[in-house]
Design a protein around this motif. Structure first.
Motif, short mmCIF file in Angstrom:
data_model
loop_
_atom_site.label_atom_id
_atom_site.label_comp_id
_atom_site.label_asym_id
_atom_site.label_seq_id
_atom_site.Cartn_x
_atom_site.Cartn_y
_atom_site.Cartn_z
N GLU A 61 0.82 -1.21 0.00
CA GLU A 61 0.00 0.00 0.00
C GLU A 61 0.86 1.26 0.00
OE1 GLU A 61 -2.49 -0.57 3.41
OE2 GLU A 61 -3.74 -2.06 2.39
N LYS A 62 1.93 1.24 0.76
CA LYS A 62 2.85 2.37 0.81
C LYS A 62 3.49 2.60 -0.55
CE LYS A 62 6.64 4.10 3.65
NZ LYS A 62 7.56 3.76 4.75
N LYS A 63 3.85 1.51 -1.21
CA LYS A 63 4.50 1.60 -2.52
C LYS A 63 3.52 2.15 -3.57
CE LYS A 63 6.95 -1.17 -5.91
NZ LYS A 63 7.46 -2.48 -6.27
N ASN A 64 2.24 1.81 -3.45
CA ASN A 64 1.23 2.23 -4.43
C ASN A 64 0.75 3.66 -4.23
OD1 ASN A 64 1.28 -0.20 -5.81
ND2 ASN A 64 -0.32 -1.09 -4.55
N LYS A 65 1.14 4.33 -3.15
CA LYS A 65 0.69 5.70 -2.91
C LYS A 65 1.43 6.69 -3.78
CE LYS A 65 -1.03 5.31 1.74
NZ LYS A 65 -0.97 5.78 3.09
#
Length: 65
Positions: A61-65
């Motif tokens: 999720e952090k990477k996709n932000k």
């Protein structure tokens, strides 16, 4: 599904590099094996799996932000 197919699918779905997926899967296997070898109750493994999967989801999720 064999290990190679699992790695390829995890890489595809997560957008992570195949090498990262190999490292994660190998480490996951070690954690599960250690937990099974050192746990008095086998139910503890499910808590460990949940924590690992939660950590991976947060990373994704952090990477996709």
């Amino acid at each position: 599904m064999n290990k190679r197919e699992v790695i390829a699918e995890v890489a595809r779905r997560s957008g992570m590099a195949t090498e990262e997926c190999v490292l994660v899967l190998n480490t996951f296997e070690e954690v599960v094996a250690d937990e099974l070898n050192h746990s008095d109750t086998k139910g503890g493994i499910f808590d460990t799996v949940y924590r690992v999967m939660s950590c991976l989801n947060r990373k994704r999720e952090k990477k996709n932000k």
